[in-house]
Every structure is written in structure tokens, then in C-alpha cells.
Design a protein around this motif. Structure first.
Motif, PDB file in Angstrom:
ATOM      1  N   GLY A   9       0.814  -1.195   0.000  1.00 32.46           N
ATOM      2  CA  GLY A   9       0.000   0.000   0.000  1.00 32.46           C
ATOM      3  C   GLY A   9       0.855   1.255   0.000  1.00 32.46           C
ATOM      4  O   GLY A   9       2.067   1.205   0.186  1.00 32.46           O
ATOM      5  N   LEU A  18      -0.766   0.315  -8.221  1.00 26.24           N
ATOM      6  CA  LEU A  18      -0.125  -0.334  -7.090  1.00 26.24           C
ATOM      7  C   LEU A  18      -0.369  -1.832  -7.175  1.00 26.24           C
ATOM      8  O   LEU A  18      -1.373  -2.262  -7.743  1.00 26.24           O
ATOM      9  N   LEU A  20      -0.670  -4.957  -4.473  1.00 25.95           N
ATOM     10  CA  LEU A  20      -0.702  -5.424  -3.105  1.00 25.95           C
ATOM     11  C   LEU A  20      -0.325  -6.897  -3.044  1.00 25.95           C
ATOM     12  O   LEU A  20      -0.644  -7.669  -3.948  1.00 25.95           O
ATOM     13  N   ARG A  38     -12.042  -4.110   1.373  1.00 21.27           N
ATOM     14  CA  ARG A  38     -11.547  -2.788   1.735  1.00 21.27           C
ATOM     15  C   ARG A  38     -12.571  -2.036   2.562  1.00 21.27           C
ATOM     16  O   ARG A  38     -13.773  -2.293   2.482  1.00 21.27           O
ATOM     17  N   LEU A  86      -5.947   3.989 -10.467  1.00 26.50           N
ATOM     18  CA  LEU A  86      -6.548   4.288  -9.173  1.00 26.50           C
ATOM     19  C   LEU A  86      -7.163   5.685  -9.153  1.00 26.50           C
ATOM     20  O   LEU A  86      -6.684   6.603  -9.822  1.00 26.50           O
ATOM     21  N   THR A  91      -9.540   4.876  -2.224  1.00 20.31           N
ATOM     22  CA  THR A  91      -8.854   5.124  -0.958  1.00 20.31           C
ATOM     23  C   THR A  91      -9.528   4.351   0.162  1.00 20.31           C
ATOM     24  O   THR A  91     -10.725   4.515   0.422  1.00 20.31           O
ATOM     25  N   TYR A  94      -7.031  -1.850   2.835  1.00 19.47           N
ATOM     26  CA  TYR A  94      -7.269  -3.090   2.116  1.00 19.47           C
ATOM     27  C   TYR A  94      -6.845  -4.277   2.963  1.00 19.47           C
ATOM     28  O   TYR A  94      -5.728  -4.322   3.477  1.00 19.47           O
ATOM     29  N   THR A 119      -3.614  -2.851   4.896  1.00 17.72           N
ATOM     30  CA  THR A 119      -2.614  -1.923   4.380  1.00 17.72           C
ATOM     31  C   THR A 119      -3.333  -0.732   3.747  1.00 17.72           C
ATOM     32  O   THR A 119      -4.327  -0.896   3.039  1.00 17.72           O
ATOM     33  N   GLN A 120      -2.843   0.473   4.016  1.00 20.24           N
ATOM     34  CA  GLN A 120      -3.514   1.692   3.567  1.00 20.24           C
ATOM     35  C   GLN A 120      -3.181   2.003   2.117  1.00 20.24           C
ATOM     36  O   GLN A 120      -2.017   2.008   1.717  1.00 20.24           O
ATOM     37  N   VAL A 121      -4.217   2.290   1.333  1.00 24.20           N
ATOM     38  CA  VAL A 121      -4.073   2.764  -0.034  1.00 24.20           C
ATOM     39  C   VAL A 121      -4.747   4.123  -0.129  1.00 24.20           C
ATOM     40  O   VAL A 121      -5.922   4.265   0.207  1.00 24.20           O
ATOM     41  N   THR A 122      -4.002   5.131  -0.581  1.00 20.53           N
ATOM     42  CA  THR A 122      -4.539   6.473  -0.725  1.00 20.53           C
ATOM     43  C   THR A 122      -4.244   6.985  -2.130  1.00 20.53           C
ATOM     44  O   THR A 122      -3.083   7.044  -2.538  1.00 20.53           O
TER      45      THR A 122
END
Length: 125
Positions: A9, A18, A20, A38, A86, A91, A94, A119-122
Motif C-alpha cells: 500500500g 499499485l 498489493l 476494503r 486508481l 482510498t 485493504y 494496508t492503507q491505499v490512498t
């Protein structure tokens, strides 16, 4: 018990990609169906994608179907989610999960026995 650890992430711009990864502590990982879910701030957890034990069947939510690809490498006890194009709507935190079953398209109608920590996805505009 099986432990799952997500990675990959991060912070990206709209249109970026990205990948993962979800690593299982013990194998054979091929024993389990597995998938990605998510949760965005202020919203309930939602289904993203699921892959069968052998990888011959995959399922996607409508919002990610044309942009995300789920895969797995059972020899490495690892599952992946390739995320392309994305946008801010992606956001969220996940989570990977294993041994899932039920109706993934209906909240509360599915269950998974093993979960990662997230895990953070922004994706910013």
C-alpha cells in the motif's frame, strides 16, 4: 492458525498503479480460497475480489472489474492484487482474507476465517 500479512500500500496520484501482496505464514496456501476487501473512512467493509483455490475462478466487484486483477502463487503462499488507474474512490484500508465463503456482493452474507491486519491505499487528485 494461518497468519496473513499485507504489503504494498501507499500514497499515489489519480491514474497510478499499485500491487498489493498477501503472504500466508503457513502452507499449503492452495487449500484456501482467498480474496481482498476494503474499508473506507466512515463506510462499511466491502468486497473487492476473490480467487478460488487453484486460481481458475475469479470474482470482482463492479467498481473494480475493469481495473484490478487478482492472482496467486501457491508455491510462494502469496496472493496479489494489481490495481490500475486508481482514483480517490479507491482510498481505503485493504485487507486480505482466506477461506472465504458466502455471497460476497451482500454485506453480512459472507465470512472469512483468516484476516490480515490491513494496508492503507490512498489515491489523491
Amino acid at each position: 492458525q494461518v497468519q496473513l500479512v499485507e504489503s504494498g500500500g501507499g500514497l499515489v496520484q489519480t491514474g497510478d498503479s499499485l500491487r498489493l501482496s498477501c503472504a500466508a505464514s503457513e502452507g499449503p496456501f492452495s487449500m484456501y480460497s482467498a480474496g481482498w476487501f476494503r474499508q473506507a473512512p466512515g463506510k462499511e467493509r466491502e468486497f473487492v475480489s476473490v480467487i478460488s483455490r487453484s486460481g481458475d475462478r475469479t470474482y470482482y466487484s463492479d467498481s473494480v472489474r475493469s481495473r484490478f486483477t487478482i492472482s496467486r502463487d501457491n508455491a510462494k503462499n502469496t496472493m496479489y492484487l494489481q490495481m490500475n488507474n486508481l482514483n480517490p474512490g479507491d482510498t481505503a484500508v485493504y485487507y486480505c482474507a482466506a477461506r472465504c465463503r458466502g455471497n460476497y456482493y451482500l454485506p453480512g452474507e459472507h465470512t472469512c476465517d483468516f484476516w490480515g491486519q490491513g494496508t492503507q491505499v490512498t489515491a489523491s487528485s
